[in-house]
Design an enzyme around this catalytic site. Structure first.
Site, PDB file in Angstrom:
ATOM      1  N   CYS A   1       1.071  -0.753  -0.095  1.00  0.00           N
ATOM      2  CA  CYS A   1      -0.285   0.048   0.287  1.00  0.00           C
ATOM      3  C   CYS A   1       1.032   1.087   0.294  1.00  0.00           C
ATOM      4  CB  CYS A   1      -1.304  -0.070   1.451  1.00  0.00           C
ATOM      5  SG  CYS A   1      -1.572   0.993   1.506  1.00  0.00           S
TER       6      CYS A   1
ATOM      7  N   CYS B   1       0.379   3.659   3.441  1.00  0.00           N
ATOM      8  CA  CYS B   1       0.845   2.984   4.580  1.00  0.00           C
ATOM      9  C   CYS B   1       2.064   3.321   4.050  1.00  0.00           C
ATOM     10  CB  CYS B   1       0.729   1.524   3.970  1.00  0.00           C
ATOM     11  SG  CYS B   1      -1.242   0.849   4.162  1.00  0.00           S
TER      12      CYS B   1
END
Length: 414
Positions: free
Chosen positions: A61, A64
């Protein structure tokens, strides 16, 4: 018998050891670094820490990856508080049972565990602001300030990202009601012992008085009452935003939370001196018209937003209107554009025309802007789209290969 009694005493000493009470489970570092959790120690972690912010992430991600260094910066600061807050992370893609248990359907998701009870963290994610935001969870709803020094220390430690309300001579129980209601959005305190110097510093001349300090925007104001009914609530609610709000994606989310209509001035460039003069006039108007929110946006700063109100670089600006914060806005007849000279009088006539209902209603171009911003595509939707595309590509490739291997009618196979 003596040995048994000694063993009991040893266990009692361990259970009630001050060092154990302060350090908890020895498996977890408390040095201010972000703690990596797995399925084997996750439950132990949320039981061990009074305050634990958990980052549910996925290694692939991008969001993230951008959040991780912010958490690395915030972690040692939060761990150093009087009531420390620790940060942990768990690979929710790998440990899917944990993700399912806590209903994680997008990455990154932050949950704040307070004595083991999770709440969704939806606050800011930049390190400095995240620290200030979380500090309010472990701070008392209302701080007690007993001296001039305590007042100054409170203001300094509160930081610059949230409004500060200090009740001078106000009843604490009254402040507590609103401090609990707006705990995530502002700092609250009551000052009982203070000198006349503080009255000069914060520009009030009688008590009780509620002083607002908005350090982020360099604004201050004083409320002398009445302190009953909805008057105090209205003042606090209206003061959570600056007198003139610069429009950007972050402030739009704040505007959505209120029920006031928005006076919007659209300029060519927010940073130009002419725009700065107009904003100062809007600030004065806002101070006298607290039932409205006053805001501004530059076409150069956010052209897509301005275009929804039919304001582009080719249109005569500044343009002023009243927006409902959703799909409609109103133009005041004769006051759609602001001329260079005497803008103060023009804004007064604009407000008078609006209050008299001398307006033309219009619809925003395209979908509801706030609805658009707050209805971002969920990760599940992204998964679904990616999955469908992958299936189509697979079918196309497989079908192409199958077609290539089919013999042409009349050919022979060896």
């Amino acid at each position: 018998m003596a040995n048994s009694l000694a063993l009991v005493l040893v266990w009692i000493s361990i259970l009630f050891s001050p060092s154990l009470a302060t350090t908890g489970d020895d498996r977890f570092r408390r040095d201010g670094s972000v703690i990596e959790l797995t399925s084997s120690d996750f439950d132990a972690a949320i039981s061990s820490f009074d305050f634990l912010l958990v980052d549910f992430y996925a290694p692939w991600c991008g969001h993230c990856k951008r959040l991780a260094p912010e958490l690395d910066v915030a972690a040692p600061v939060l761990a150093g508080l009087n009531k420390p807050i620790f940060i942990a992370k768990v690979d929710a893609d790998k440990y899917s049972k944990i993700a399912s248990k806590y209903e994680i359907d997008g990455f990154p998701t932050l949950k704040f565990f307070i004595h083991g009870v999770p709440i969704e963290y939806t606050g800011p994610r930049k390190a400095e602001v995240l620290v200030q935001y979380l500090r309010k969870f472990v701070a008392p709803d209302v701080s007690h300030l007993e001296s001039d020094t305590a007042i100054q220390n409170f203001v300094d430690s509160a930081g610059k990202n949230f409004p500060i309300f200090i009740g001078f001579g106000l009843d604490e129980s009254l402040m507590a009601v609103f401090a609990s209601k707006y705990k995530k959005k502002a700092w609250f305190a009551v000052a009982k012992d203070f000198s006349e110097d503080m009255m000069v510093v914060y520009d009030f001349d009688k008590v009780p008085a509620l002083v607002l300090i908005n350090p982020k925007y360099g604004e201050r104001s004083v409320f002398y009452g009445p302190f009953e009914g909805d008057f105090l609530d209205d003042f606090i609610k209206q003061s959570l935003l600056p007198l003139t709000v610069p429009i950007n994606p972050d402030t739009l989310k704040l505007l959505k939370e209120g029920d006031r209509k928005i006076v919007l001035a659209i300029v060519q460039d927010e940073t130009h001196e002419n725009s700065a003069q107009l904003i100062r006039i809007l600030r004065s108007a806002a101070n006298a018209n607290r039932d409205l929110i006053f805001s501004f946006v530059g076409v150069q700063q956010w052209e897509e937003f301005a275009d929804r109100f039919d304001a582009t670089k080719s249109v005569h600006l500044p343009k002023i209107l009243v927006w409902d914060g959703n799909e409609e806005y109103e133009l005041v007849v004769g006051s759609e554009k602001l001329k260079e000279e005497d803008r103060g009088s023009q804004i007064s006539r604009f407000l008078e025309g609006y209050r008299q209902g001398n307006t033309i209603k219009k619809k925003l171009k395209g979908p509801s802007l706030i609805g658009f911003i707050n209805s971002l595509i969920s990760l599940k939707s992204i998964y679904l789209v990616v999955f469908i595309v992958a299936i189509l590509m697979f079918v196309q490739q497989f079908g192409g290969q199958s077609g290539a291997n089919q013999p042409v009618r009349g050919e022979h196979l060896d």
